[in-house]
Design an enzyme around this catalytic site. Structure first.
Site, PDB file in Angstrom:
ATOM      1  N   CYS A 279       0.840  -1.201   0.000  1.00 23.65           N
ATOM      2  CA  CYS A 279       0.000   0.000   0.000  1.00 23.65           C
ATOM      3  C   CYS A 279       0.877   1.253   0.000  1.00 23.65           C
ATOM      4  CB  CYS A 279      -0.927  -0.007   1.213  1.00 23.65           C
ATOM      5  SG  CYS A 279      -1.822   1.555   1.419  1.00 23.65           S
TER       6      CYS A 279
ATOM      7  N   CYS B   4       0.437   3.441   3.153  1.00 20.38           N
ATOM      8  CA  CYS B   4       1.036   2.780   4.322  1.00 20.38           C
ATOM      9  C   CYS B   4       2.545   2.991   4.298  1.00 20.38           C
ATOM     10  CB  CYS B   4       0.749   1.277   4.319  1.00 20.38           C
ATOM     11  SG  CYS B   4      -0.868   0.801   4.947  1.00 20.38           S
TER      12      CYS B   4
ATOM     13  N   ASP C   8      -0.242  16.782  -1.587  1.00 20.10           N
ATOM     14  CA  ASP C   8      -0.564  15.912  -2.719  1.00 20.10           C
ATOM     15  C   ASP C   8       0.461  16.133  -3.834  1.00 20.10           C
ATOM     16  OD1 ASP C   8      -3.467  14.455  -3.770  1.00 20.10           O
ATOM     17  OD2 ASP C   8      -1.948  14.976  -5.268  1.00 20.10           O
TER      18      ASP C   8
ATOM     19  N   HIS D 169      -4.003   1.072   8.306  1.00 22.80           N
ATOM     20  CA  HIS D 169      -4.644   0.901   7.009  1.00 22.80           C
ATOM     21  C   HIS D 169      -6.157   0.740   7.120  1.00 22.80           C
ATOM     22  CE1 HIS D 169      -4.724  -0.053   2.737  1.00 22.80           C
ATOM     23  NE2 HIS D 169      -5.673  -0.926   3.047  1.00 22.80           N
TER      24      HIS D 169
ATOM     25  N   ASN E 272     -12.669  10.499  -1.764  1.00 23.77           N
ATOM     26  CA  ASN E 272     -13.190   9.687  -2.860  1.00 23.77           C
ATOM     27  C   ASN E 272     -13.263   8.239  -2.406  1.00 23.77           C
ATOM     28  OD1 ASN E 272     -13.316  11.842  -4.741  1.00 23.77           O
ATOM     29  ND2 ASN E 272     -11.105  11.720  -5.027  1.00 23.77           N
TER      30      ASN E 272
ATOM     31  N   HIS F 245      -6.264   3.545   0.271  1.00 26.02           N
ATOM     32  CA  HIS F 245      -5.978   3.760   1.704  1.00 26.02           C
ATOM     33  C   HIS F 245      -6.732   5.040   2.048  1.00 26.02           C
ATOM     34  CE1 HIS F 245      -2.909   3.796   5.217  1.00 26.02           C
ATOM     35  NE2 HIS F 245      -3.667   4.870   5.391  1.00 26.02           N
TER      36      HIS F 245
ATOM     37  N   HIS G 137      -8.171   8.421   2.713  1.00 27.73           N
ATOM     38  CA  HIS G 137      -7.507   9.733   2.787  1.00 27.73           C
ATOM     39  C   HIS G 137      -8.530  10.819   2.561  1.00 27.73           C
ATOM     40  CE1 HIS G 137      -7.180   8.167  -1.342  1.00 27.73           C
ATOM     41  NE2 HIS G 137      -7.297   9.427  -1.773  1.00 27.73           N
TER      42      HIS G 137
ATOM     43  N   HIS H 142      -8.829  14.662   1.209  1.00 31.04           N
ATOM     44  CA  HIS H 142      -8.218  15.786   0.501  1.00 31.04           C
ATOM     45  C   HIS H 142      -8.648  17.069   1.199  1.00 31.04           C
ATOM     46  CE1 HIS H 142      -7.336  13.466  -3.308  1.00 31.04           C
ATOM     47  NE2 HIS H 142      -8.295  12.715  -2.819  1.00 31.04           N
TER      48      HIS H 142
HETATM   49  P1  DGP Z   1      -7.733   9.675  -4.876  1.00 31.56           P
HETATM   50  O1  DGP Z   1      -7.794   9.818  -6.361  1.00 31.56           O
HETATM   51  O2  DGP Z   1      -8.887  10.330  -4.148  1.00 31.56           O
HETATM   52  O3  DGP Z   1      -7.492   8.234  -4.466  1.00 31.56           O
HETATM   53  O4  DGP Z   1      -6.471  10.526  -4.415  1.00 31.56           O
HETATM   54  C1  DGP Z   1      -5.160  10.042  -4.423  1.00 31.56           C
HETATM   55  C2  DGP Z   1      -4.267  11.235  -4.415  1.00 31.56           C
HETATM   56  O5  DGP Z   1      -2.975  10.808  -4.042  1.00 31.56           O
HETATM   57  C3  DGP Z   1      -4.122  11.937  -5.760  1.00 31.56           C
HETATM   58  O6  DGP Z   1      -4.597  13.279  -5.652  1.00 31.56           O
HETATM   59  C4  DGP Z   1      -2.644  11.915  -6.050  1.00 31.56           C
HETATM   60  C5  DGP Z   1      -2.025  11.570  -4.733  1.00 31.56           C
HETATM   61  N1  DGP Z   1      -0.837  10.745  -4.803  1.00 31.56           N
HETATM   62  C6  DGP Z   1      -0.686   9.600  -5.509  1.00 31.56           C
HETATM   63  N2  DGP Z   1       0.539   9.091  -5.302  1.00 31.56           N
HETATM   64  C7  DGP Z   1       1.181   9.948  -4.449  1.00 31.56           C
HETATM   65  C8  DGP Z   1       2.476   9.967  -3.866  1.00 31.56           C
HETATM   66  O7  DGP Z   1       3.304   9.088  -4.064  1.00 31.56           O
HETATM   67  N3  DGP Z   1       2.768  11.010  -3.047  1.00 31.56           N
HETATM   68  C9  DGP Z   1       1.863  12.020  -2.800  1.00 31.56           C
HETATM   69  N4  DGP Z   1       2.267  13.000  -2.000  1.00 31.56           N
HETATM   70  N5  DGP Z   1       0.636  12.024  -3.325  1.00 31.56           N
HETATM   71  C10 DGP Z   1       0.295  10.996  -4.141  1.00 31.56           C
END
Ligand code: DGP
Length: 115
Positions: free
Chosen positions: A5, A8, A31, A47, A88, A99, A101, A103
């Site tokens: 993950c 994680c 992000d 997780h 989401n 996982h 989260h 925003h």
């Molecule tokens: P969602 O689409 O709601 O599952 O959002 C996932 C978010 O995670 C997306 O806006 C991009 C972000 N993201 C993906 N990989 C990484 C990463 O490796 N580091 C960071 N900081 N953000 C990431």
């Protein structure tokens, strides 16, 4: 921790992140693909796959995240101007990281509509 993950691994410090806030239970970090001038993700370190997996057993961490969001927003400099919180959940919502989260989006006027 789930070995495969992404979040994680970020929570465990195995992968780098641009941290805004961290304690023993949660992590807030920028992000990597910001969709607003300020775009922070808040995750539980333990997780949980998505909002669909929240139950009476683990909902305490969700409350804890929301208790800490005002502080995280202050640290990100958007507490006064306002922000949007989004989680989401699943395919139709385009959840890309399984996982839980939240925003936190702000730093400028956001679109009135969310979908
Ligand atoms: P969602 O689409 O709601 O599952 O959002 C996932 C978010 O995670 C997306 O806006 C991009 C972000 N993201 C993906 N990989 C990484 C990463 O490796 N580091 C960071 N900081 N953000 C990431």
């Amino acid at each position: 921790m789930q070995e495969n993950c992404l979040f994680c691994r970020i929570a465990a410090g195995e992968l780098p992140s641009n941290k805004v806030y961290e304690d023993e239970k949660i992590l807030a970090f920028r992000d990597i693909q910001p969709q607003a001038p300020v775009h922070v993700l808040v995750i539980p370190k333990a997780h949980i796959a998505s909002a669909n997996e929240i139950s009476h057993i683990n909902s305490g961490i969700v409350a804890y995240i929301f208790e800490n969001i005002p502080k995280i927003a202050r640290l990100a400099g958007i507490a006064e101007s306002g922000y949007r919180i989004i989680s989401n959940c699943g395919e139709d919502a385009c959840q890309s990281v399984p996982h839980l989260h939240f925003h936190i989006l702000g730093g400028g006027k956001l679109a009135e509509k969310m979908a």
